[in-house]
Design an enzyme around this catalytic site. Structure first.
Site, PDB file in Angstrom:
ATOM      1  CG  ASP A  36      -1.328 -10.215  -0.291  1.00 39.26           C
ATOM      2  OD1 ASP A  36      -0.863 -10.770  -1.304  1.00 39.26           O
ATOM      3  OD2 ASP A  36      -0.881  -9.158   0.180  1.00 39.26           O
ATOM      4  CG  ASP A  53       1.156  -4.168  -4.448  1.00 38.46           C
ATOM      5  OD1 ASP A  53       0.676  -5.268  -4.751  1.00 38.46           O
ATOM      6  OD2 ASP A  53       1.404  -3.810  -3.286  1.00 38.46           O
TER       7      ASP A  53
HETATM    8  C1  GAL Z   1       0.651  -6.756  -1.022  1.00 42.70           C
HETATM    9  C2  GAL Z   1      -0.657  -6.471  -1.729  1.00 42.70           C
HETATM   10  C3  GAL Z   1      -1.054  -5.047  -1.398  1.00 42.70           C
HETATM   11  C4  GAL Z   1      -1.221  -4.933   0.098  1.00 42.70           C
HETATM   12  C5  GAL Z   1       0.050  -5.377   0.817  1.00 42.70           C
HETATM   13  C6  GAL Z   1      -0.144  -5.425   2.316  1.00 42.70           C
HETATM   14  O1  GAL Z   1       1.064  -8.053  -1.325  1.00 42.70           O
HETATM   15  O2  GAL Z   1      -0.517  -6.653  -3.108  1.00 42.70           O
HETATM   16  O3  GAL Z   1      -2.241  -4.708  -2.082  1.00 42.70           O
HETATM   17  O4  GAL Z   1      -2.320  -5.703   0.488  1.00 42.70           O
HETATM   18  O5  GAL Z   1       0.467  -6.637   0.381  1.00 42.70           O
HETATM   19  O6  GAL Z   1       0.987  -5.839   3.005  1.00 42.70           O
END
Ligand code: GAL
Length: 731
Positions: A476, A542
């Site tokens: 990520d 998200d």
């Molecule tokens: C975001 C991601 C989510 C989740 C989250 C965790 O950037 O898109 O799916 O993984 O971080 O902190």
């Protein structure tokens, strides 16, 4: 203009008053921490004037990792006063990460926790703050000081979403109206922290015809801290709406629900194969594969044609071992129980490509958020098996953010935190049941949740994950922004670099690790994802459990992406939002209506995208099971051609998406994005996309349906069919 004048005009500009609310978009700021800063008469003249649309870092302040204070000076007009219930409410927007807020020296509230709090620091950066203020604390028509103490960890910090609002109190700040499912229907619950007298209305409407079928009205008189509960029965495909009004307030409370209805026929008691027809593994890599047969258990499994080195656990139906030789191995799976037996042909493809069909499984984020623990992962893994979801091909158990320890060990190796006592044992247990183990990290030095990322430790991390038996990495972007923003290089290569870097270490491991990129679609990731050997890539921000989010993520952001999907590399519009979700330790039912949930799963099936369940599997109800475990719907998602559907028609709020399948048929989704139901003539619709229908099968109901008939599609709902066309050259 001198300094004082500039300051005065800034403060005046920052206040805009409407009848109902007052907005403040700037104030004064100071790093550090001192409780006397909450007082009304503290002299903050030397503090810096700041606006609330930029985080600390973006206002030329030193990077603040720790505590800082804001003080807002504001005249609150008595026109905002309403009764004695609550004088005003502070709507503080989101604050990164936790805050305590005072008005004129009185503590109005706290969101998130501070390092000195029992249990330590926890962020609530995304949460909107509403603080109700006692009328006696307010200086009406005079100056007031709102003091906000903020703790920030990682960037960005403080206020950055515009304004603080001071609003008139309304019913919703002290009363709550909800509908809770119970056997045969729903219970309306009106709960209040203040005395209220008003009217509760209830209506039942037919979803398909829009006809109002029932209307009931009732007077309510409730003392403070009491609640009123009324039960209503609700047949399938009806909408129940309740409203509550108290004449002292303009606003009306509302709650609405549509009764779920199950379309998927129950699976037979005899064995039936519901899994993918191929599995790809690299020569020599460990095989983790569970035969997905539904039917009464116990079952006995047999596999013909296994290459040397690959072994079957005939009680669990789990393949393990490895195959040194590359090639396609045709296998025959058989499962037998006391009701009968079933056979299916299957191909084990030993070669360079993994992820030959989209990954199916579970991820912890949409349910547990940062509160995930080994215990919760195990509970969901057990449920995956015991509830029967593993019999439909769901096999990845992926831990998202918040498994990482605060610090690396003396050799720089990443460790799990105390919520995950034994990662290796967890991996071994999953593998022994034919389930795969997924993990999460970031190319930055920290993750979105503020945990340790892999920057500078990529090789070590890949090795540690291999030693735990990891089969899937979600990588990520998040904390990597810091590196990217600091560099003048904003080219595509700069976006690719951190992902390519980890790729080499992942592929060096002696096991197959599905590589899932998560950078929200930056730089058209779908155009280069496959070239850096990624197995999937997120195409958007998200998702959450609202229709708006589903629409943007699933429909808008997928248009035109079909050329980039195929065996080994998939577009990923994010995890599923059905069942009990919540992104925290408290879960709720998905806010999507039943029809929106049918639309969601139909679309993910058509799009050939990752099917990662986002809910707590230990609480999967029958409706959610019906959504996730329809073998014909899932077979489209897992089709071995791997052709993602394309958007064929957009007309009058309707959309048609279709894809071709390896057996020569087509999967077609006819989606009604309107607020009302719409009747469609099936052969007319198929004609529009060039299909002359032979047999048409309704995939949700699993039965053949007439083509020369009209079907009513509910609002935000779908008719999802498989068509054997007599003009197969269409696509
Ligand atoms: C975001 C991601 C989510 C989740 C989250 C965790 O950037 O898109 O799916 O993984 O971080 O902190």
């Amino acid at each position: 203009m001198n300094k004082v004048l500039i300051l005065l005009s800034l403060l005046l500009l920052s206040l805009s008053l409407t009848a109902q609310e007052l907005s403040v978009d700037s104030g004064r700021f100071q790093k550090g921490d001192d409780t006397s800063w909450s007082a009304f008469d503290y002299d903050d003249n030397t503090w810096q004037v700041v606006s609330f649309d930029k985080a600390w870092e973006d206002m030329g302040l030193d990077r603040v990792n720790g505590i800082g204070w804001y003080r807002l000076h504001v005249t609150i007009p008595s026109s905002l006063r309403k009764g004695t219930v609550a004088a005003i409410m502070l709507d503080m927007g989101a604050i990164d990460d936790s805050d305590q807020t005072w008005i004129n020296g009185h503590l109005a509230g706290q969101t998130g926790t501070f390092p000195e709090d029992p249990g330590g620091y926890s962020s609530e950066w995304g949460k909107r703050r509403y603080y109700i203020v006692d009328p006696r604390w307010v200086h009406w028509d005079r100056e007031n000081v709102i003091a906000v103490r903020v703790y920030n960890y990682g960037d960005p910090g403080g206020f950055y979403r515009g304004t603080v609002k001071i609003v008139k109190p309304s019913l919703k700040y002290f009363a709550d109206l909800s509908l809770v499912a119970e056997t045969g229907g729903y219970k309306a619950v009106l709960a209040t922290s203040e005395q209220t007298s008003g009217t509760l209305n209830m209506t039942v409407t037919d979803i398909l015809t829009g006809t109002l079928e029932t209307f009931k009205t009732q007077k309510v008189n409730l003392a403070a801290w009491k609640d009123k509960q009324i039960s209503y029965s609700l047949p399938p495909q009806k909408r129940l709406k309740v409203t509550y009004s108290d004449p002292r307030f303009e606003e009306v409370l509302e709650a609405e629900v549509c009764a779920p209805y199950i379309l998927t026929p129950p699976a037979p008691a005899t064995p039936r194969y519901n899994g993918p027809l191929v599995f790809g593994v690299r020569p020599g890599s460990p095989i983790v594969f569970r035969l997905a047969f539904s039917g009464d258990k116990p079952m006995k499994y047999n596999v013909e044609g296994l290459p040397e080195g690959v072994v079957l656990d005939s009680k669990k139906g789990v393949l393990s071992g490895s195959c040194a030789e590359a090639g396609d191995f045709p296998l025959v799976f058989t499962a037998t129980n006391d009701k009968g037996s079933a056979k299916t042909s299957f191909t084990l493809k030993v070669g360079p490509l993994i992820g030959l069909t989209p990954p199916m499984g579970w991820n912890s984020w949409n349910c547990w958020g940062l509160s995930v623990s080994q215990e919760k992962v195990m509970a969901s893994a057990m449920a995956l098996i015991n509830r029967g979801l593993a019999d439909y091909g769901y096999s990845y158990m992926n831990i998202d953010d918040a498994w990482e320890a605060d610090e690396r060990d003396a050799d720089g190796r990443i460790e799990a935190n105390e919520k995950f006592p034994d990662m290796k044992a967890l991996g071994d247990w999953l593998h022994s049941n034919g389930l795969k183990f997924g993990i999460y990290s970031s190319p930055g030095d920290h993750t979105c949740g503020g945990y340790l990322g892999s920057l500078g430790h990529e090789q070590q991390d890949a090795e540690v994950w291999n030693s735990w038996g990891v089969d899937y990495l979600k990588y990520d972007w998040c904390g990597y922004s810091k590196v990217f923003d600091a560099s003048p290089d904003k080219s595509e290569a700069a976006l690719i670099r951190p992902y390519l870097y980890m790729q080499q270490y992942l592929r060096e491991q002696p096991r197959d690790i599905f590589y899932s990129l998560c950078q929200y679609g930056r730089g058209k990731v779908w155009e280069w994802g496959a070239f850096i050997d990624a197995n999937s890539w997120r195409t958007s921000n998200d998702i959450n459990d609202t229709w708006e989010s589903l629409y943007t993520t699933g429909f808008e952001r997928q248009v035109g992406l079909q050329p980039y999907a195929g065996p080994g590399h998939w577009n990923d519009p994010d995890m599923l939002i059905v069942g009990k979700v919540g992104w925290s330790s408290s879960l709720r039912d998905s806010r999507l209506t039943p029809d929106e949930q049918y639309t969601h799963i139909s679309l993910w099936s058509l799009l050939a995208v990752n099917m990662l369940i986002g809910c707590d599997l230990s609480q999967v109800d029958d409706f959610t099971f019906n959504l996730l475990c329809n073998n014909e719907v899932n077979a489209v998602n897992q089709d071995i051609l791997g052709h993602q559907a394309h958007q064929d028609v957009v007309e009058d709020g309707m959309q048609i998406w279709s894809r071709d399948l390896y057996d020569g048929s087509y999967a077609v989704g006819i989606f009604n994005l309107n607020e009302e139901s719409v009747p469609v003539l099936l052969d007319g619709v198929l004609d529009k996309i060039g299909l002359k229908a032979g047999t048409v099968r309704d995939l949700w109901r699993q039965k053949d349906i007439a083509t020369d008939a009209e079907y009513v599609i509910p609002p935000h709902g779908v008719l999802y069919v498989k068509v054997l066309s007599s003009s197969p050259s269409r696509l």
